[in-house]
Design a protein around this motif. Sequence first.
Motif, PDB file in Angstrom:
ATOM      1  N   UNK A 155     129.150  95.462 -17.396  1.00 34.23           N
ATOM      2  CA  UNK A 155     129.858  95.391 -16.113  1.00 34.23           C
ATOM      3  C   UNK A 155     129.934  96.755 -15.445  1.00 34.23           C
ATOM      4  N   UNK A 156     129.941  97.800 -16.253  1.00 32.88           N
ATOM      5  CA  UNK A 156     130.115  99.163 -15.742  1.00 32.88           C
ATOM      6  C   UNK A 156     128.795  99.788 -15.307  1.00 32.88           C
ATOM      7  N   UNK A 157     127.730  99.486 -16.038  1.00 29.93           N
ATOM      8  CA  UNK A 157     126.427 100.083 -15.763  1.00 29.93           C
ATOM      9  C   UNK A 157     125.465  99.017 -15.240  1.00 29.93           C
ATOM     10  N   UNK A 158     124.748  99.367 -14.170  1.00 29.00           N
ATOM     11  CA  UNK A 158     123.766  98.416 -13.645  1.00 29.00           C
ATOM     12  C   UNK A 158     122.329  98.878 -13.882  1.00 29.00           C
ATOM     13  N   UNK A 159     122.170 100.062 -14.512  1.00 28.77           N
ATOM     14  CA  UNK A 159     120.821 100.562 -14.777  1.00 28.77           C
ATOM     15  C   UNK A 159     120.448 100.485 -16.259  1.00 28.77           C
ATOM     16  N   UNK A 160     121.334  99.919 -17.064  1.00 25.18           N
ATOM     17  CA  UNK A 160     121.046  99.614 -18.470  1.00 25.18           C
ATOM     18  C   UNK A 160     121.805  98.353 -18.838  1.00 25.18           C
ATOM     19  N   UNK A 161     121.145  97.436 -19.529  1.00 26.13           N
ATOM     20  CA  UNK A 161     121.810  96.219 -19.977  1.00 26.13           C
ATOM     21  C   UNK A 161     121.631  96.069 -21.489  1.00 26.13           C
ATOM     22  N   UNK A 162     122.695  95.593 -22.142  1.00 25.93           N
ATOM     23  CA  UNK A 162     122.729  95.518 -23.606  1.00 25.93           C
ATOM     24  C   UNK A 162     122.912  94.078 -24.064  1.00 25.93           C
ATOM     25  N   UNK A 163     122.276  93.738 -25.164  1.00 26.22           N
ATOM     26  CA  UNK A 163     122.493  92.460 -25.833  1.00 26.22           C
ATOM     27  C   UNK A 163     122.735  92.737 -27.303  1.00 26.22           C
ATOM     28  N   UNK A 164     123.712  92.040 -27.897  1.00 25.46           N
ATOM     29  CA  UNK A 164     123.996  92.183 -29.330  1.00 25.46           C
ATOM     30  C   UNK A 164     123.902  90.822 -29.997  1.00 25.46           C
ATOM     31  N   UNK A 165     123.205  90.766 -31.108  1.00 21.22           N
ATOM     32  CA  UNK A 165     123.101  89.505 -31.830  1.00 21.22           C
ATOM     33  C   UNK A 165     122.651  89.716 -33.259  1.00 21.22           C
ATOM     34  N   UNK A 166     122.862  88.693 -34.070  1.00 18.86           N
ATOM     35  CA  UNK A 166     122.308  88.688 -35.419  1.00 18.86           C
ATOM     36  C   UNK A 166     120.865  88.218 -35.319  1.00 18.86           C
ATOM     37  N   UNK A 167     120.174  88.160 -36.435  1.00 18.65           N
ATOM     38  CA  UNK A 167     118.760  87.781 -36.375  1.00 18.65           C
ATOM     39  C   UNK A 167     118.551  86.399 -35.768  1.00 18.65           C
ATOM     40  N   UNK A 168     119.425  85.432 -36.068  1.00 17.34           N
ATOM     41  CA  UNK A 168     119.185  84.092 -35.538  1.00 17.34           C
ATOM     42  C   UNK A 168     119.646  83.928 -34.105  1.00 17.34           C
ATOM     43  N   UNK A 170     118.462  85.717 -31.826  1.00 21.57           N
ATOM     44  CA  UNK A 170     117.259  86.034 -31.065  1.00 21.57           C
ATOM     45  C   UNK A 170     116.231  84.897 -31.102  1.00 21.57           C
ATOM     46  N   UNK A 171     116.595  83.794 -31.720  1.00 20.47           N
ATOM     47  CA  UNK A 171     115.662  82.676 -31.854  1.00 20.47           C
ATOM     48  C   UNK A 171     116.241  81.418 -31.224  1.00 20.47           C
ATOM     49  N   UNK A 172     115.399  80.480 -30.801  1.00 21.77           N
ATOM     50  CA  UNK A 172     115.888  79.187 -30.308  1.00 21.77           C
ATOM     51  C   UNK A 172     116.715  78.492 -31.375  1.00 21.77           C
ATOM     52  N   UNK A 173     117.653  77.670 -30.936  1.00 26.84           N
ATOM     53  CA  UNK A 173     118.566  77.004 -31.872  1.00 26.84           C
ATOM     54  C   UNK A 173     117.846  76.083 -32.850  1.00 26.84           C
ATOM     55  N   UNK A 174     116.665  75.610 -32.474  1.00 22.07           N
ATOM     56  CA  UNK A 174     115.928  74.701 -33.363  1.00 22.07           C
ATOM     57  C   UNK A 174     114.937  75.437 -34.272  1.00 22.07           C
ATOM     58  N   UNK A 175     114.988  76.771 -34.277  1.00 16.42           N
ATOM     59  CA  UNK A 175     114.091  77.547 -35.126  1.00 16.42           C
ATOM     60  C   UNK A 175     114.523  77.458 -36.576  1.00 16.42           C
ATOM     61  N   UNK A 176     113.560  77.561 -37.465  1.00 14.07           N
ATOM     62  CA  UNK A 176     113.860  77.543 -38.896  1.00 14.07           C
ATOM     63  C   UNK A 176     114.204  78.956 -39.353  1.00 14.07           C
ATOM     64  N   UNK A 177     115.335  79.440 -38.822  1.00  6.99           N
ATOM     65  CA  UNK A 177     115.829  80.772 -39.138  1.00  6.99           C
ATOM     66  C   UNK A 177     117.309  80.642 -39.427  1.00  6.99           C
ATOM     67  N   UNK A 178     117.757  81.187 -40.531  1.00 11.56           N
ATOM     68  CA  UNK A 178     119.158  81.038 -40.894  1.00 11.56           C
ATOM     69  C   UNK A 178     119.744  82.302 -41.460  1.00 11.56           C
ATOM     70  N   UNK A 179     121.035  82.246 -41.771  1.00  8.27           N
ATOM     71  CA  UNK A 179     121.727  83.399 -42.321  1.00  8.27           C
ATOM     72  C   UNK A 179     122.631  83.019 -43.470  1.00  8.27           C
ATOM     73  N   UNK A 180     122.909  83.964 -44.328  1.00 12.75           N
ATOM     74  CA  UNK A 180     123.808  83.769 -45.454  1.00 12.75           C
ATOM     75  C   UNK A 180     124.205  85.155 -45.950  1.00 12.75           C
ATOM     76  N   UNK A 181     124.725  85.225 -47.153  1.00 12.13           N
ATOM     77  CA  UNK A 181     125.013  86.543 -47.726  1.00 12.13           C
ATOM     78  C   UNK A 181     124.313  86.661 -49.073  1.00 12.13           C
ATOM     79  N   UNK A 231     110.148  83.544 -40.766  1.00 17.63           N
ATOM     80  CA  UNK A 231     111.379  83.747 -40.010  1.00 17.63           C
ATOM     81  C   UNK A 231     111.342  85.063 -39.232  1.00 17.63           C
ATOM     82  N   UNK A 232     110.879  86.113 -39.873  1.00 18.98           N
ATOM     83  CA  UNK A 232     110.858  87.427 -39.224  1.00 18.98           C
ATOM     84  C   UNK A 232     109.908  87.463 -38.040  1.00 18.98           C
ATOM     85  N   UNK A 233     108.820  86.717 -38.113  1.00 22.82           N
ATOM     86  CA  UNK A 233     107.902  86.637 -36.977  1.00 22.82           C
ATOM     87  C   UNK A 233     108.620  86.061 -35.755  1.00 22.82           C
ATOM     88  N   UNK A 234     109.413  85.023 -35.972  1.00 22.98           N
ATOM     89  CA  UNK A 234     110.158  84.417 -34.865  1.00 22.98           C
ATOM     90  C   UNK A 234     111.243  85.351 -34.342  1.00 22.98           C
TER      91      UNK A 234
END
Length: 252
Positions: A155-168, A170-181, A231-234
């Motif tokens: 909201x403060x900067x218009x010349x840089x935009x940020x996105x934060x996410x876990x590995x999944x 960055x993938x479509x919801x139907x991708x075979x990519x998951x998370x655990x510990x 998974x990493x390719x996706x």
Amino acid sequence: MDKVRYEEMLPHEIVARRRKFPAAFVGLGGLEWHGEHLAVGNDALKAERLCELAAARSGGFAFPTLWYGEPRIIGLMEANHDERGEIKSKMGFQSSKFSQSYFGKTAKEQIKFYQELLYHLFVQLNTLEMKAVCLLCGHYPIKDWAMPVVKKFNKTFDDTQVFAGTEFDYCPSNSNVGGDHAALWETSYLWYLRPDCVDISVYFDRPGEPLIGVVGTDPRGKASVEIGRRACEMIVEGMVQKAKELLRKVKS
């Protein structure tokens, strides 16, 4: 092979690459128990390598991974998921070092500190003329701590935009990519990305023994390099597409 790590580049290399694709990929992680078979730096190691692959594929930059600053009394296996003290025993840790009184700051105060550190990071990337910033939160709680900071910055900067996410994220919801510990998914990711940091053989003489600090599908006999590779390719492709999307949003 072209360099992708920003810190290793000469000025002329940075300028030439930035003209083509001014995007930064930054891994966020820390040091935490991930079973006896994975390196304790799993979260950051995973994120770091994925950022390097995304930078190589897109023409952008892999910036230094942020290893430090996250809370140490919340969202941490040693502190919050070790009721019987098994992890601390394996690591030779003193229980008192994971208490609020030892650290001297509440969980809320520690989160605030980390959020201030992230905001400073975003501003620094802006001064380096990065127009898009993709954060890969290898340690999953970091995403929740980062999101308010991302919204404030965008909201403060218009010349840089940020996105934060876990590995999944960055993938479509139907991708075979998951998370655990430290279970099937994280073991497979690291096995593909950093095989030198995985040793499933530590369990070979204990096939039926419950795994300490492993949450999810038992990786023994199920995790594999091939699962990690697919998974990493996706994930990498998703990171590249997200960076392109952010660049389209930035004012020229």
